[in-house]
Write a protein that holds these residues in place. Sequence first.
Motif, PDB file in Angstrom:
ATOM      1  N   PHE A 100       0.864  -1.176   0.000  1.00 51.86           N
ATOM      2  CA  PHE A 100       0.000   0.000   0.000  1.00 51.86           C
ATOM      3  C   PHE A 100       0.898   1.223   0.000  1.00 51.86           C
ATOM      4  CE2 PHE A 100      -2.610  -3.306   1.747  1.00 51.86           C
ATOM      5  CZ  PHE A 100      -3.875  -3.034   1.258  1.00 51.86           C
ATOM      6  N   ASP A 101       0.903   1.983  -1.109  1.00 54.39           N
ATOM      7  CA  ASP A 101       1.761   3.155  -1.162  1.00 54.39           C
ATOM      8  C   ASP A 101       1.277   4.123  -2.239  1.00 54.39           C
ATOM      9  OD1 ASP A 101       3.878   5.039  -1.417  1.00 54.39           O
ATOM     10  OD2 ASP A 101       5.291   3.550  -0.642  1.00 54.39           O
ATOM     11  N   GLN A 102       0.474   5.068  -1.817  1.00 53.50           N
ATOM     12  CA  GLN A 102      -0.050   6.081  -2.746  1.00 53.50           C
ATOM     13  C   GLN A 102       1.087   6.841  -3.421  1.00 53.50           C
ATOM     14  OE1 GLN A 102      -3.359   7.185  -3.707  1.00 53.50           O
ATOM     15  NE2 GLN A 102      -2.092   8.295  -5.170  1.00 53.50           N
ATOM     16  N   GLY A 103       2.150   7.130  -2.663  1.00 50.92           N
ATOM     17  CA  GLY A 103       3.279   7.889  -3.217  1.00 50.92           C
ATOM     18  C   GLY A 103       3.945   7.172  -4.377  1.00 50.92           C
ATOM     19  N   LEU A 104       4.168   5.865  -4.239  1.00 52.19           N
ATOM     20  CA  LEU A 104       4.791   5.105  -5.334  1.00 52.19           C
ATOM     21  C   LEU A 104       3.885   5.062  -6.560  1.00 52.19           C
ATOM     22  CD1 LEU A 104       6.531   2.053  -3.604  1.00 52.19           C
ATOM     23  CD2 LEU A 104       7.616   3.998  -4.734  1.00 52.19           C
ATOM     24  N   VAL A 105       2.588   4.909  -6.324  1.00 48.05           N
ATOM     25  CA  VAL A 105       1.641   4.902  -7.455  1.00 48.05           C
ATOM     26  C   VAL A 105       1.677   6.252  -8.156  1.00 48.05           C
ATOM     27  CG1 VAL A 105      -0.793   4.747  -8.102  1.00 48.05           C
ATOM     28  CG2 VAL A 105       0.156   3.137  -6.426  1.00 48.05           C
ATOM     29  N   THR A 106       1.629   7.330  -7.367  1.00 44.38           N
ATOM     30  CA  THR A 106       1.645   8.677  -7.940  1.00 44.38           C
ATOM     31  C   THR A 106       2.938   8.944  -8.702  1.00 44.38           C
ATOM     32  OG1 THR A 106       0.187   9.491  -6.193  1.00 44.38           O
ATOM     33  CG2 THR A 106       1.493  11.139  -7.375  1.00 44.38           C
TER      34      THR A 106
END
Length: 125
Positions: A100-106
């Motif tokens: 779970f990592d919004q930053g990596l997806v972004t």
Amino acid sequence: MTPKATYAREIVYLTAAAIPHSGGESYFFVGVDDFSKFFFTLGLEDSLDDNTFIRVVKKLLDHKEFKAAGNTPFTLVVPFDQSLEGQITKLLPSYGRLVFDQGLVTENATPLVNQAMRKRGQKHP
């Protein structure tokens, strides 16, 4: 430091792009392979709720191109709330890992989705 894949489907980012329409917005979901930059198109959904997220993960895991890699280990990086961990982990095969990592997806998927959506006149949220 951002991980970089060394083979196809080693790291896959799951994301959605908002598609405005006369009735509001729908969301176009894609999985983005970090190595090849291939998009696993997962279709349109009308909401961003937990049931939608689970359904989209199932679509990715059942996607013909995703399954073509066989039992090769992979990491699925999602921007969802971590409360879904139990439900998503149950869907993954033993050789799949969940992050779970919004930053990596972004950082890794958003620029690619933005580029693709600009060609269509849309913008990724």
